[in-house]
Write a protein that holds these residues in place. Sequence first.
Motif, PDB file in Angstrom:
ATOM      1  N   ARG A 118       0.837  -1.190   0.000  1.00  0.00           N
ATOM      2  CA  ARG A 118       0.000   0.000   0.000  1.00  0.00           C
ATOM      3  C   ARG A 118       0.875   1.244   0.000  1.00  0.00           C
ATOM      4  NH1 ARG A 118      -3.173  -3.058  -1.394  1.00  0.00           N
ATOM      5  NH2 ARG A 118      -5.186  -3.649  -0.484  1.00  0.00           N
ATOM      6  N   PHE A 119       0.391   2.248  -0.698  1.00  0.00           N
ATOM      7  CA  PHE A 119       1.131   3.500  -0.742  1.00  0.00           C
ATOM      8  C   PHE A 119       0.902   4.269   0.550  1.00  0.00           C
ATOM      9  CE2 PHE A 119       2.069   7.849  -1.939  1.00  0.00           C
ATOM     10  CZ  PHE A 119       3.207   7.707  -2.710  1.00  0.00           C
ATOM     11  N   LYS A 140      -4.873   5.846  -8.885  1.00  0.00           N
ATOM     12  CA  LYS A 140      -4.610   4.407  -8.882  1.00  0.00           C
ATOM     13  C   LYS A 140      -3.424   4.033  -7.989  1.00  0.00           C
ATOM     14  CE  LYS A 140      -4.966   0.541 -12.105  1.00  0.00           C
ATOM     15  NZ  LYS A 140      -4.928   0.105 -13.511  1.00  0.00           N
ATOM     16  N   LEU A 141      -3.568   4.354  -6.710  1.00  0.00           N
ATOM     17  CA  LEU A 141      -2.549   3.989  -5.720  1.00  0.00           C
ATOM     18  C   LEU A 141      -3.094   3.012  -4.673  1.00  0.00           C
ATOM     19  CD1 LEU A 141      -0.708   7.382  -5.045  1.00  0.00           C
ATOM     20  CD2 LEU A 141       0.011   5.487  -6.501  1.00  0.00           C
ATOM     21  N   LYS A 142      -4.275   2.430  -4.935  1.00  0.00           N
ATOM     22  CA  LYS A 142      -4.905   1.478  -4.017  1.00  0.00           C
ATOM     23  C   LYS A 142      -5.174   2.087  -2.651  1.00  0.00           C
ATOM     24  CE  LYS A 142      -2.640  -2.534  -6.169  1.00  0.00           C
ATOM     25  NZ  LYS A 142      -1.813  -3.740  -5.910  1.00  0.00           N
ATOM     26  N   GLU A 156      -5.748  22.897  -4.577  1.00  0.00           N
ATOM     27  CA  GLU A 156      -6.814  23.331  -5.482  1.00  0.00           C
ATOM     28  C   GLU A 156      -7.286  22.222  -6.414  1.00  0.00           C
ATOM     29  OE1 GLU A 156      -5.547  26.752  -7.594  1.00  0.00           O
ATOM     30  OE2 GLU A 156      -5.239  27.995  -5.800  1.00  0.00           O
ATOM     31  N   ILE A 157      -6.413  21.309  -6.798  1.00  0.00           N
ATOM     32  CA  ILE A 157      -6.755  20.230  -7.719  1.00  0.00           C
ATOM     33  C   ILE A 157      -6.315  18.911  -7.096  1.00  0.00           C
ATOM     34  CG2 ILE A 157      -6.416  19.262 -10.024  1.00  0.00           C
ATOM     35  CD1 ILE A 157      -5.828  22.068 -11.026  1.00  0.00           C
ATOM     36  N   LEU A 158      -7.274  17.995  -6.945  1.00  0.00           N
ATOM     37  CA  LEU A 158      -6.986  16.668  -6.405  1.00  0.00           C
ATOM     38  C   LEU A 158      -7.477  15.625  -7.399  1.00  0.00           C
ATOM     39  CD1 LEU A 158      -6.028  14.777  -4.174  1.00  0.00           C
ATOM     40  CD2 LEU A 158      -8.271  15.019  -3.085  1.00  0.00           C
ATOM     41  N   LEU A 159      -6.540  14.858  -7.939  1.00  0.00           N
ATOM     42  CA  LEU A 159      -6.854  13.790  -8.896  1.00  0.00           C
ATOM     43  C   LEU A 159      -6.643  12.464  -8.178  1.00  0.00           C
ATOM     44  CD1 LEU A 159      -4.938  15.294 -11.969  1.00  0.00           C
ATOM     45  CD2 LEU A 159      -7.304  15.684 -11.272  1.00  0.00           C
ATOM     46  N   ALA A 160      -7.752  11.829  -7.781  1.00  0.00           N
ATOM     47  CA  ALA A 160      -7.684  10.605  -6.974  1.00  0.00           C
ATOM     48  C   ALA A 160      -8.572   9.515  -7.548  1.00  0.00           C
ATOM     49  CB  ALA A 160      -8.078  10.903  -5.534  1.00  0.00           C
ATOM     50  N   SER A 161      -8.634   9.410  -8.837  1.00  0.00           N
ATOM     51  CA  SER A 161      -9.495   8.407  -9.474  1.00  0.00           C
ATOM     52  C   SER A 161      -8.878   7.012  -9.368  1.00  0.00           C
ATOM     53  CB  SER A 161      -9.714   8.772 -10.948  1.00  0.00           C
ATOM     54  OG  SER A 161      -8.486   8.841 -11.632  1.00  0.00           O
ATOM     55  N   GLU A 162      -9.744   5.996  -9.549  1.00  0.00           N
ATOM     56  CA  GLU A 162      -9.334   4.588  -9.575  1.00  0.00           C
ATOM     57  C   GLU A 162      -8.637   4.141  -8.301  1.00  0.00           C
ATOM     58  OE1 GLU A 162      -7.651   3.208 -13.330  1.00  0.00           O
ATOM     59  OE2 GLU A 162      -8.041   5.189 -14.174  1.00  0.00           O
ATOM     60  N   ASN A 163      -9.165   4.583  -7.159  1.00  0.00           N
ATOM     61  CA  ASN A 163      -8.669   4.122  -5.872  1.00  0.00           C
ATOM     62  C   ASN A 163      -9.734   3.254  -5.199  1.00  0.00           C
ATOM     63  OD1 ASN A 163      -5.893   5.218  -5.067  1.00  0.00           O
ATOM     64  ND2 ASN A 163      -6.870   7.059  -5.895  1.00  0.00           N
ATOM     65  N   ASN A 164      -9.458   2.816  -3.987  1.00  0.00           N
ATOM     66  CA  ASN A 164     -10.338   1.865  -3.297  1.00  0.00           C
ATOM     67  C   ASN A 164     -11.230   2.559  -2.270  1.00  0.00           C
ATOM     68  OD1 ASN A 164      -9.059  -0.119  -4.780  1.00  0.00           O
ATOM     69  ND2 ASN A 164      -7.643  -0.675  -3.134  1.00  0.00           N
ATOM     70  N   PHE A 165     -11.817   3.711  -2.641  1.00  0.00           N
ATOM     71  CA  PHE A 165     -12.757   4.389  -1.755  1.00  0.00           C
ATOM     72  C   PHE A 165     -14.108   3.681  -1.868  1.00  0.00           C
ATOM     73  CE2 PHE A 165     -10.111   8.099  -3.364  1.00  0.00           C
ATOM     74  CZ  PHE A 165      -9.147   7.913  -2.396  1.00  0.00           C
ATOM     75  N   ALA A 190     -15.361   3.025  -6.087  1.00  0.00           N
ATOM     76  CA  ALA A 190     -16.624   2.394  -5.684  1.00  0.00           C
ATOM     77  C   ALA A 190     -17.554   3.375  -4.991  1.00  0.00           C
ATOM     78  CB  ALA A 190     -16.326   1.210  -4.758  1.00  0.00           C
ATOM     79  N   ALA A 191     -17.020   4.466  -4.475  1.00  0.00           N
ATOM     80  CA  ALA A 191     -17.858   5.452  -3.784  1.00  0.00           C
ATOM     81  C   ALA A 191     -18.830   6.137  -4.732  1.00  0.00           C
ATOM     82  CB  ALA A 191     -16.973   6.496  -3.115  1.00  0.00           C
TER      83      ALA A 191
END
Length: 380
Positions: A118-119, A140-142, A156-165, A190-191
């Motif tokens: 895990r990161f 995509k950091l799981k 200001e910009i948060l790119l957090a797609s393809e994670n395990n939320f 999944a959220a």
Amino acid sequence: MTKQKVFSKKAKTNLTHLYLNDKNMTKISNIYPTKNILVLYLHNNQLSKIEKLGAFAHLTHLYLQWNNLRKIENLEGLKNLKQLYLGYNKITRLENLGSLKKLEQLHIERQQLDGAARFEFDPECLCALANHLKVLNIKKLKLANIDALEPLWKLEILLASENNFKSTDDITPVISALYSLRVLDLQGCAAQRDVHYREKVTAAAGHKLLLLDGKMISQSTRNFIKNFQTVKLEKQRRANEKPKTADTGGSKSSFESVSERSSGGGGGGTAGSGGGTGGFVDPFSAVLPHQFPGNSLFQVSTRRSPACTRILRKPIKSPLLTKTMSANFCDEMAFRSNELHPATTVVMLQGKEIKAGAPPVYKDKLRAHRKIQSLPTIDH
């Protein structure tokens, strides 16, 4: 000195962008540092370690994605670095970036993690980046949550797609702390399948969020969602609030308790009752069991008191009027009984029994007879 040498020397001193990408480099070596180099491209190589970059003091952009890097290190000398690209490597921890006081963009997406690795985020590193980091790419950091990002109040910009939320509860507490957030990307998580996902995230992010998952958020939509959440919280508060009762004994009936509240409320409920004179109690003007603050969305006011004082009608005690009313009532009852039993030959007029003839006595004739008898007589 020949013209060719002079030209090559000027080219070296005026160089601002250095392209060393796609060279199959395994080590960073044989790079002549100059003060004018601002952008260094080292992506898509075979680098396994960050080294020998301390001499590039004026570097503002560094591209190190698509390599075999496993650790962030040896970047303390890049005091002017503004953008750092470390995506598509094998890094497992965000660390050793506290000395980069001008870093505004950090891209560390899609690390090739082994197995169940895990990161992780170094809390001290994030606290050091809180005052200047504006863009963070952690695709995509799981990641199961983003609680570690709470100190980044200038993000200001948060790119957090393809994670395990798994749900919005893993996101919204931290998003509400990111006061400057304008763009948020959570696609592929999944959220997104939660009920009212977009409304919950928008309400948590506040009024500054402009773009969510690639779609704009209008001001009217933001106001509607904010009011929706306010109404929901108000309903929950009212459901959890217990009714306030005046008496705690519980022996009196509900009507008596309401009457006491209305009569002794202290000038609030029955202003038009004359201060309780006459013993009159209005149960409808009692104080409601639920009290709401003045700034509530559901402002419920008590019943308005009447403009004039209520006066109770006293019972009628006139014997003449009572006798007349009872006589009329007896006439009506007798007439109804006569309709039900037409063979009956007795009719009541003015409370007296009168024998009727062979033809039946109808209602209209009875009324006409009453009028004739009620006329005043003139004695000659």
